[in-house]
Design a protein around this motif. Structure first.
Motif, PDB file in Angstrom:
ATOM      1  N   LEU A   1       0.826  -1.209   0.000  1.00  0.00           N
ATOM      2  CA  LEU A   1       0.000   0.000   0.000  1.00  0.00           C
ATOM      3  C   LEU A   1       0.861   1.260   0.000  1.00  0.00           C
ATOM      4  O   LEU A   1       0.522   2.250  -0.661  1.00  0.00           O
ATOM      5  CB  LEU A   1      -0.951  -0.007   1.197  1.00  0.00           C
TER       6      LEU A   1
ATOM      7  N   SER B   1       0.790   4.100  -2.997  1.00  0.00           N
ATOM      8  CA  SER B   1       0.589   5.512  -2.656  1.00  0.00           C
ATOM      9  C   SER B   1       1.725   6.379  -3.180  1.00  0.00           C
ATOM     10  O   SER B   1       1.503   7.447  -3.770  1.00  0.00           O
ATOM     11  CB  SER B   1       0.464   5.661  -1.140  1.00  0.00           C
TER      12      SER B   1
ATOM     13  N   GLU C   1      -7.415  -0.718  -5.104  1.00  0.00           N
ATOM     14  CA  GLU C   1      -6.889   0.628  -5.313  1.00  0.00           C
ATOM     15  C   GLU C   1      -7.083   1.125  -6.748  1.00  0.00           C
ATOM     16  O   GLU C   1      -6.726   2.272  -7.056  1.00  0.00           O
ATOM     17  CB  GLU C   1      -5.399   0.655  -4.967  1.00  0.00           C
TER      18      GLU C   1
END
Length: 205
Positions: free
Chosen positions: A21, A25, A56
């Motif tokens: 993650l 990002s 995502e």
């Protein structure tokens, strides 16, 4: 698409400090269109990466950085790994027979993990990392010279193990794709350009 084609996630690469993650990002923040997870001799993140990619809405491609007897090779398009530490040509043949592609990782890095001048004799290699974020400019330049002489495709990749490195170099490939088979087909059939993070400026030969 502009993709960082060589990244390490901490679950299966013990020398990495990033979880997936965090990687997504940071890649988004820096303007990358997708990322490739190429852990050391592992493809264990495949199912989790597919879940996060969907969650995502961000392309994540899982390959591997395989340590052959003579050095590291990044590969995409295989479902499972062969036995460890094959000869480089044996591993390339294994990947090619399954429809995948191989990229020489940091071929001239001074740590005995690059293929170096073997690139002039190996058969079936698709490309060369001519920009690698964990490699010196001189070693990258030598990789570029060899890539030009052999006619292989040029790749840029951060080889990141921390978020600050993500996307410092990347690869531009025409089109849009979200799966590993689509990535492999795009690499096989389209131009690949190594680019710099700063505005994703193309590498000038």
């Amino acid at each position: 698409m502009i993709i960082d084609t060589h990244l390490h996630e901490r679950t299966f690469s013990g020398d990495s400090r990033m979880n997936l993650l965090e990687l997504v990002s940071e890649a988004r923040r820096k303007g990358l269109d997708g990322i490739c997870i190429t852990d050391h001799d592992q493809m264990g993140l495949t199912q989790y990466a597919a879940k996060i990619a969907e969650q995502e809405n961000y392309p994540i491609f899982v390959g591997v950085e395989y340590l052959a007897c003579e050095g590291d090779i990044v590969a995409f398009g295989i479902d499972r790994l062969p036995e460890p530490h094959l000869m480089a040509q044996e591993f390339i043949d294994y990947v090619t027979a399954r429809g995948g592609i191989c990229i020489s990782a940091h071929p001239y890095r001074a740590n005995s993990r690059g293929l170096g001048d073997m690139l002039f004799t190996l058969k079936g290699m698709t490309g060369v990392e001519v920009l690698n974020g964990s490699t010196t400019p001189l070693e990258n330049r030598k990789a570029l010279d060899t890539c030009i002489k052999t006619g292989l495709k040029q790749f840029g990749a951060s080889d990141a193990h921390s978020t600050v490195q993500v996307g410092i170099y990347a690869t531009e490939i025409q089109g849009y794709f979200t799966t590993v088979p689509e990535l492999v087909e795009a690499i096989k059939t389209r131009e690949c350009r190594a680019v710099y993070l700063s505005g994703f400026k193309p590498l000038e030969v």
